[in-house]
Design an enzyme around this catalytic site. Sequence first.
Site, PDB file in Angstrom:
ATOM      1  CD  GLU A   1      -5.370   8.043  11.474  1.00 40.72           C
ATOM      2  OE1 GLU A   1      -4.526   7.141  11.507  1.00 40.72           O
ATOM      3  OE2 GLU A   1      -5.786   8.547  10.407  1.00 40.72           O
TER       4      GLU A   1
ATOM      5  CD  GLU B   1      -6.995   1.802   2.949  1.00 36.39           C
ATOM      6  OE1 GLU B   1      -6.775   2.988   3.255  1.00 36.39           O
ATOM      7  OE2 GLU B   1      -7.799   1.461   2.057  1.00 36.39           O
TER       8      GLU B   1
ATOM      9  CE  LYS C   1      -3.122   2.418   3.211  1.00 35.87           C
ATOM     10  NZ  LYS C   1      -3.771   2.351   4.518  1.00 35.87           N
TER      11      LYS C   1
END
Length: 462
Positions: A269, A313, A220
């Site tokens: 986050e 992910e 990724k």
Amino acid sequence: MIETQGINIEGVLTAALKQVQVSKTASLVSISEKINKVDRLSFFAAGKNLAKNRSFWSNADQNVCFVGIGDSYTLKAERHSYDTVKAEWKKLMERTIIKRHDESANTGPIAIGGFPFDEENETYQLWQGFEGSQFRIPEYMLTVDENGYFLTTNTWIDPHSNVGKLASVLHEERNMLLNPPPQRSEGVNPILLKHEVDPGEWKNLVREVTDYIDNHSVEKIVLARELQVELRKPCNITDVLRQLLTNQKNSYVFAWESEGACFIGASPERLVQVKNNHLLSTCLAGTAPRGKTTEDDKQMGQALLQDKKNREEHQIVVNMIRDAVLSCAHNVQIPEQPVIYPLQNLQHLYTPVRAELKHGYTLLDVVKKLHPTPALSGFPQNESLSFLREHETLERGWYGAPIGWFNRSFNGEFAVAIRSGLICDEKASLFAGCGVVKDSDPEMEYEETKIKFTPMLEALGG
């Protein structure tokens, strides 16, 4: 009129002067006292009248808020940032005199600031004033938490200080911040122009990443892009903060001014929180839009929980954070399955990570180990960063980097500076990114980033 409760500023400074004259070393004096309720955004706005840089931090639960005015000292580092800031902070605390009305962990000398996304990158014109890592101890800091309202005043004393004159200045400026004149509404400030920076080239880069992943040991890579915005008149940062606090629930709202520019955002986050050696980190990766109806929203959330690409992910982030935390903590607790974390415009997959720090480790050590997570750079870390350094043209600066605060004991909290923008007068650069994996579709990734621009666009009035 807002008044402080219980501390004689000039008396504290006089006592501090005696200590400094004995040690013959200048010291930072930090004075905290409980105050009556004050509007935090009025306090922030009043800082502009003093022509001082301002800082703002509100946690995701909005039960801890810091508003900083001015700069009594700034910790700076352009290389080996985490270790340098940690060592300099320890030295500074050794020559700091602290006087507090009570023992609230959220008062006293507190550093607010951020690290760069990648300190290997040079800082150019866009991020002027945000070079390297910078953590500011405000001259005046309003703390709002479950214990009430507090004002911390941080000032320097040397053996030759004029305590009476210094106390007079502090009283005058504190009064201006705590009792500002009524704020006049500046009215609507519409967006005149929105310019996406090379969207076609960005989509081509997504295709390049998918080809790269096919031929290399990389799972990724996270690509970011920029949206440039121009407003009718210079932006009122207080108004933007008000919109973010109102509309972006469950988010960390932050602002940090330097050299006429302000880095501001509402990040969902958390990177890590440390409180009395108890560590809390969160894995937030995998994204879907919110539904227009309750039923539609629920279906989108369930689809996200079952989506193979998003689950993979998310698991990459969980694995990386688990390994990083295990290297500096024990009693690590991680749920087996993620849950949905809802925001105003988006919903994400969410997994909390809890642990206890091992002896000798601090909050800054954990931040160093965690950043950048796979949600911000990719996986593996070194390979994805190497690709970004070579191919990504965006200057990330503090975007996607750790931003937060810590106190003298290294208790504190950091968020990841996403859903953010850099504002200077009537112009703003907004940033958004997404994780690209082997099956990524450039158009879908492009649409995901468009959604991620929404919180800042709404806050600016778009």
